[in-house]
Design an enzyme around this catalytic site. Structure first.
Site, PDB file in Angstrom:
ATOM      1  N   CYS A 192       7.815   2.572  -0.354  1.00 65.48           N
ATOM      2  CA  CYS A 192       7.404   2.562   1.060  1.00 65.48           C
ATOM      3  C   CYS A 192       6.172   3.433   1.285  1.00 65.48           C
ATOM      4  O   CYS A 192       5.203   3.021   1.926  1.00 65.48           O
ATOM      5  CB  CYS A 192       8.536   3.085   1.940  1.00 65.48           C
ATOM      6  SG  CYS A 192       9.974   2.029   2.024  1.00 65.48           S
ATOM      7  N   VAL A 217       2.542   2.267   2.692  1.00 65.91           N
ATOM      8  CA  VAL A 217       2.078   2.663   4.025  1.00 65.91           C
ATOM      9  C   VAL A 217       0.701   3.321   3.927  1.00 65.91           C
ATOM     10  O   VAL A 217      -0.183   3.077   4.764  1.00 65.91           O
ATOM     11  CB  VAL A 217       3.099   3.609   4.693  1.00 65.91           C
ATOM     12  CG1 VAL A 217       2.514   4.228   5.954  1.00 65.91           C
ATOM     13  CG2 VAL A 217       4.379   2.856   5.027  1.00 65.91           C
TER      14      VAL A 217
END
Length: 457
Positions: free
Chosen positions: A106, A110
């Protein structure tokens, strides 16, 4: 336990309770472990890598080797370029793999880290030694599931490594899907019985079920080799098992190298194994040996012997889409009745497929994609079933509702046989019949009054 779960079902759009899935990097890590002398690398925080390794270790009961970029606050703000370059330098110096397979998490997604650019800079600066390889797959945890992560990693093998020399060889590529090491070994055994030359990728047999021989091997003998991955582009055909896990890689190989493919459900049960064996027979232009026909006959005989205990039994089942589809087909062919079928992965086409499979035995089957085990439990309270099938997390539902429970899929954290004994093929089908009937018989032995207990069923 789960005695507080109510039968009242409320609509939930943004909440999953005990989801029937986990995150993409776990799937990517598992696929990478099926490549010989490959080091899976988690490009993100140390905690992510630790969780993924732990989950796979608990399932396979084997030490899972993987490295991490170990993001800190600085990497979270300025990006992970420096972390990944340092990590690659350390990995090749200390662990000496032939290939490093980077998958994102993640945090790195991001931030927007450009992994191909970082790999290129590492090559130019000499961090990646000559003759060594680094590949990558984008696997953010905030979308998809471990199944789509596995799929993305398999596709990366093709993107980076498959080559076509223009000289087709009498070889069949096998993408086995996300199955156990024992299942991969069984797929290879079936291919060898048929006399077909094959390349299977990934292959976790002899990697995550390796023998204990008194000496630790960071890179066990098993796994698909880099030359084999490169040679897949010259094969005459590809069989992809498990549509969600294997279609992407098979299609990329067709587009890149012109290798025609056929996508099949996992070869579980009679019909599923028949389809796989027949596809192998046609692709390899071979004859099915008598011994394999006898294996099939033994499974048919066992189904016939046990049909009185299986007929019209209602089953609640959850798990990964590919696993559940094949298992639902098997349940239907042995005379059982899927009542509710749940997966944590999105898939409208999958829902339609399950309803079609069940249309003759139970046209009202409840099918839910992108759902969770909590919903399954609530539904069962209002619609009693005879058997529950799924991964270890179903044991709480089984205990609460006093249901026979058969474990299959991922993860199985409280049993060991799944890594050693296949569910694939005709022999796997016999094991499934044993597990299902044993669950029914054990429940009767526990709960029947003394005067009703039978010595012979």
């Amino acid at each position: 336990m789960l005695e507080g779960t109510t039968a009242e079902i409320r609509e939930r759009k943004a909440l999953r309770i005990n989801p029937a899935k986990t995150c993409q990097p776990i799937g990517a890590m598992y696929a990478a472990l099926g490549i010989h002398k490959c080091m899976p690398h988690s490009h993100g925080s140390q905690g992510c890598c630790a969780y993924h390794r732990s989950h796979l270790t608990r399932h396979h009961k084997e030490p899972i080797v993987a490295t991490t970029s170990s993001f800190t606050e600085g990497a979270s703000v300025f990006g992970g370029l420096a972390n990944l370059k340092t990590a690659l330098e350390n990995i090749f110096t200390i662990y000496e793999p032939d290939i490093v397979s980077v998958h994102t998490t993640c945090l790195s997604e991001v931030i927007g880290d450009d992994i191909p650019m970082i790999i290129k800079k590492s090559e130019e600066s000499g961090i990646i030694p000559e003759g060594k390889l680094v590949i990558h797959a984008n696997t953010p945890s905030f979308v998809g599931s471990h199944v789509t992560g596995f799929s993305a990693q398999c596709a990366a093998f093709v993107d980076y490594l498959a080559e076509s020399t223009g000289a087709k060889k009498n070889v069949i590529n096998l993408f086995p899907g996300w199955v156990e090491p024992a299942d991969m070994r069984e797929i290879k055994r079936l291919a060898e019985m048929l006399g077909v030359e094959y390349i299977m990728a990934p292959d976790t047999s002899d990697v995550l079920d390796s023998a204990l021989e008194g000496e630790y091997q960071m890179y066990p003998d098993g796994g698909t080799t880099i030359p084999q991955l490169k040679a897949m582009g010259d094969s005459m055909a590809t069989l992809a098992l498990g549509p969600m896990a294997s279609t992407l890689a098979a299609d990329k190989l067709k587009k890149k190298c012109g290798v025609e493919n056929k996508v099949l459900e996992l070869p579980i049960g009679i019909g599923g194994t028949d389809a796989f064996v027949n596809a192998m027979r046609i692709a390899g232009d071979v004859t099915v040996p008598r011994e394999l026909e006898k294996e099939r006959g033994r499974l048919v005989d066992m189904v016939s012997d046990m049909s009185q205990y299986l007929h019209r039994k209602k089953v609640a089942i959850f798990g990964d889409p590919d696993h559940v589809t094949a298992m639902v087909k098997f349940l239907v062919e042995v005379g059982m009745e899927p009542a509710i079928v749940v997966t944590g992965t999105k898939g409208k086409k999958w829902v339609a497929k399950i309803k079609e499979i069940c249309s003759e035995v139970n046209p009202d089957v409840e099918v839910a994609a992108f759902s969770d085990i909590h919903y399954l439990h609530q539904w069962i309270k209002g619609n009693p079933v005879d058997l529950l099938m799924g991964n270890t997390y179903g044991k709480y539902v089984a205990k609460s509702e006093k249901l026979p429970f058969v474990r299959f899929g991922f993860p199985i954290l409280d049993r060991v046989g799944h890594r050693a004994f296949p569910l694939i093929g005709y022999t796997g089908g016999m094991r499934l019949i044993e597990k299902i009937t044993d669950a029914f018989f054990d429940k009767r032995d526990r709960e029947d009054a003394d005067e009703d207990i039978e010595l012979v069923l």
